[in-house]
Design a protein around this motif. Structure first.
Motif, PDB file in Angstrom:
ATOM      1  N   PHE A   1      44.007  40.491  41.372  1.00 37.08           N
ATOM      2  CA  PHE A   1      45.032  41.490  41.082  1.00 37.08           C
ATOM      3  C   PHE A   1      46.355  40.857  40.648  1.00 37.08           C
ATOM      4  N   THR A   2      46.358  39.536  40.423  1.00 36.24           N
ATOM      5  CA  THR A   2      47.610  38.852  40.113  1.00 36.24           C
ATOM      6  C   THR A   2      48.229  39.358  38.814  1.00 36.24           C
TER       7      THR A   2
ATOM      8  N   ALA B   1      40.277  41.561  34.341  1.00 37.54           N
ATOM      9  CA  ALA B   1      40.147  43.008  34.175  1.00 37.54           C
ATOM     10  C   ALA B   1      41.483  43.580  33.731  1.00 37.54           C
ATOM     11  N   PRO B   2      41.475  44.515  32.800  1.00 34.06           N
ATOM     12  CA  PRO B   2      42.732  45.175  32.463  1.00 34.06           C
ATOM     13  C   PRO B   2      43.228  45.994  33.645  1.00 34.06           C
ATOM     14  N   SER B   3      44.524  46.081  33.761  1.00 30.99           N
ATOM     15  CA  SER B   3      45.128  46.923  34.787  1.00 30.99           C
ATOM     16  C   SER B   3      46.026  47.934  34.091  1.00 30.99           C
TER      17      SER B   3
ATOM     18  N   ALA C   1      36.369  41.069  44.613  1.00 29.35           N
ATOM     19  CA  ALA C   1      37.538  41.334  45.465  1.00 29.35           C
ATOM     20  C   ALA C   1      37.473  40.564  46.773  1.00 29.35           C
ATOM     21  N   ALA C   2      37.174  39.289  46.669  1.00 30.45           N
ATOM     22  CA  ALA C   2      37.080  38.437  47.858  1.00 30.45           C
ATOM     23  C   ALA C   2      38.394  37.749  48.185  1.00 30.45           C
ATOM     24  N   GLY C   3      39.403  37.957  47.351  1.00 30.93           N
ATOM     25  CA  GLY C   3      40.682  37.311  47.601  1.00 30.93           C
ATOM     26  C   GLY C   3      40.737  35.917  47.013  1.00 30.93           C
ATOM     27  N   PRO C   4      41.896  35.272  47.109  1.00 33.78           N
ATOM     28  CA  PRO C   4      42.059  33.938  46.534  1.00 33.78           C
ATOM     29  C   PRO C   4      41.299  32.889  47.331  1.00 33.78           C
ATOM     30  N   GLY C   5      41.073  31.741  46.698  1.00 36.02           N
ATOM     31  CA  GLY C   5      40.511  30.602  47.417  1.00 36.02           C
ATOM     32  C   GLY C   5      39.003  30.492  47.400  1.00 36.02           C
ATOM     33  N   VAL C   6      38.315  31.345  46.630  1.00 37.99           N
ATOM     34  CA  VAL C   6      36.863  31.242  46.551  1.00 37.99           C
ATOM     35  C   VAL C   6      36.488  29.998  45.749  1.00 37.99           C
TER      36      VAL C   6
ATOM     37  N   THR D   1      47.347  40.107  48.886  1.00 36.05           N
ATOM     38  CA  THR D   1      48.583  39.383  48.570  1.00 36.05           C
ATOM     39  C   THR D   1      48.741  39.115  47.081  1.00 36.05           C
ATOM     40  N   GLU D   2      47.667  39.306  46.315  1.00 33.94           N
ATOM     41  CA  GLU D   2      47.675  38.882  44.917  1.00 33.94           C
ATOM     42  C   GLU D   2      48.680  39.660  44.074  1.00 33.94           C
ATOM     43  N   SER D   3      48.863  40.956  44.363  1.00 35.84           N
ATOM     44  CA  SER D   3      49.791  41.736  43.550  1.00 35.84           C
ATOM     45  C   SER D   3      51.218  41.217  43.678  1.00 35.84           C
TER      46      SER D   3
END
Length: 377
Positions: free
Chosen positions: A180-181, A342-344, A162-167, A213-215
Motif C-alpha cells: 500500500f506504499t 496495483a493501481p490505487s 497483503a502480508a505486510g513488509p519484510g516478506v 504501516t505501509e500507507s
C-alpha cells in the motif's frame, strides 16, 4: 475490525479478526508519538502535489502489468486458503475468476486470523493435493515461514497477499501482493495540496500490524521529499487500545493537547471509526479526517462531508495479480516486485459516486488485459 475493509477484518473495536499481528514491532500499551520539524513550504511542490493528487482521484485506466508471458500457461490446480473475512473473500473471488480464465482447477481451504496456527494446518493439508501454488491473505511471514522448506521440496509455490513488509522473496515465494506504499504516496500529495504545503497532521499508525504501516510510510516519503513546511505527529496505536475501544479517545486526548494539529490521517480507517462524532462531542472543531483502507461507511461519510479522503486498492484485482504472479513463476519467469504493483485511487467527495468499494481502483478492462498477457483469447 470492519464490515468490509480494504484488508480483512470487521469494523468495531474488540474484534481484531482480520490481520495477524507481529509481536516484534508491538508498541507499549500507551502508544508513542514523534514530531517532525516545521520549515518553509514550497509553492512549486504544493502545485506538483496537487497535480499528483488529482491524477490519483481518477479511475485507473489500465493494470500495471505489461510484460506478456512467454507462452500460455499449462493446466494447474490453485489452492486459496480463505481467512473467511470480507477482504480475504474478495481476494479469493479474484483468484477464482483468474484461475477459471486460465482453465485451472481451483480449491479453497480455510483458516482463522484469530488462530494463526490454523493457517499452518491448512498449508500442510494443501500439499496433499499437489497444487501449483497455495495462496492466502493477511498473514505475516512470521506465521508461515517454517512451511517454506516443505513447499520448496514439494515444488509448490507460496503466494501471500497483503502480508505486510519484510516478506523474503525467492523461487518458492515469488511475490507478495498488495503493498500500500504507493497509495500512501498519493495520500502525501493530497495532504500537501490540501494544506498548501503547511499542514499539521496527527498520523495514527498501528506498528503491531506491519501491513497497515505501509500507507503512512509512503505518505511520509512524499512529505519528507516535497514538503518541508508540513508537520506530523505520530500516535502509535496499540492492539489493547483497538480491542478496548479506547483508540478514538486517545486521539481526542492528543488533539486537545496539541491544538495546532488540524488533520487526522488514519492508516486504517476502520480502527478509528467514530472519530468525527467523538470530535464533535469534545467540542473540537476544524479537524479534517482522512486515511486509508475505508469501509462503506467511510465512503458514506465522505459523501456527507464528515470525512475528506480515503485511499483504496481493489481486493478483486489483487486476486488477479496473485494468479498472474503464479502463472509467471510456474513458467520460470521472473516476477516483478509485487507483480508490478496495483493501481490505487483517492476517493473524495467529488468522485464518491457509490459506497461499493469494489467500484474503485479497478481498470475497466482488467480481465481482458490480463488474458492478453496470458496469451488467451
Amino acid at each position: 475490525m470492519r464490515t468490509r475493509p480494504h484488508l480483512w477484518g470487521h469494523r468495531s473495536g474488540a474484534r481484531i479478526t482480520g490481520l495477524v499481528a507481529t509481536t516484534a514491532s508491538s508498541p507499549s500499551s500507551s502508544g508513542t508519538s514523534a514530531s517532525s520539524p516545521a520549515a518553509v513550504s514550497s509553492p512549486v511542490a504544493a502545485s506538483g502535489a496537487g497535480a499528483a493528487a488529482a491524477a490519483a482521484e481518477k479511475d485507473p485506466a489500465h493494470i500495471l502489468q505489461t510484460t506478456p508471458l512467454t507462452r500460455k500457461p499449462g493446466k494447474h490446480l490453485l489452492i486459496y486458503v480463505n481467512p473467511g473475512v470480507s477482504g480475504g473473500v474478495e481476494i479469493g473471488q479474484g483468484e477464482q475468476a483468474a484461475a477459471k480464465a486460465l482453465g485451472w482447477s481451483y480449491k479453497t481451504l480455510s483458516y482463522s486470523n484469530e488462530n494463526p496456527t490454523s493457517l499452518v494446518t491448512a498449508m500442510k493439508q494443501a500439499l496433499q493435493f499437489k497444487p501449483v501454488a497455495v495462496s492466502f491473505s493477511g498473514a505475516a511471514q512470521s506465521v508461515w515461514a517454517n512451511e517454506v522448506s516443505a513447499y520448496q521440496q514439494a515444488g509448490v509455490l507460496i503466494l501471500p497477499t497483503a502480508a505486510g513488509p519484510g516478506v523474503t522473496i525467492n523461487k518458492t515465494v515469488p511475490a507478495n501482493i498488495g503493498d500500500f506504499t504507493d497509495a500512501g504516496k498519493s495520500m502525501g500529495s493530497w495532504f500537501i495540496s490540501t494544506t498548501a504545503g503547511k499542514g499539521n497532521a496527527l498520523e495514527v499508525d498501528v506498528p503491531a500490524l506491519p501491513v497497515l504501516t505501509e500507507s503512512l510510510t509512503g505518505m511520509n516519503q512524499v512529505l519528507k521529499a516535497q514538503c518541508p513546511g508540513c508537520k506530523t505527529t505520530t500516535l502509535d496505536a496499540t492492539l489493547t487500545q483497538i480491542g478496548g475501544n479506547s483508540l478514538v479517545s486517545a486521539i481526542v486526548s492528543k488533539l486537545r493537547g496539541n491544538p495546532s494539529i488540524k488533520y487526522v490521517i488514519s492508516s486504517y480507517l476502520p480502527f478509528t471509526a467514530g472519530l468525527p462524532a467523538a470530535l464533535k462531542a469534545a467540542g473540537l472543531t476544524g479537524i479534517t479526517y482522512a486515511g486509508a483502507q475505508p469501509d462503506p461507511s467511510d465512503l458514506q461519510a465522505i459523501q456527507g462531508g464528515g470525512e475528506a479522503m480515503a485511499a483504496i486498492q481493489n481486493n478483486v484485482l489483487l486476486g488477479w495479480m496473485a494468479v498472474d504472479s503464479i502463472a509467471r513463476a510456474s513458467e520460470g519467469m521472473t516476477v516483478p516486485p509485487g507483480d508490478g504493483g496495483a493501481p490505487s485511487q483517492l476517493v473524495v467527495k467529488s468522485n464518491s459516486s457509490t459506497t461499493n468499494l469494489l467500484a474503485y481502483a479497478l481498470p475497466p478492462s482488467y480481465q481482458q488485459e490480463f488474458k492478453t498477457l496470458w496469451k488467451l483469447p
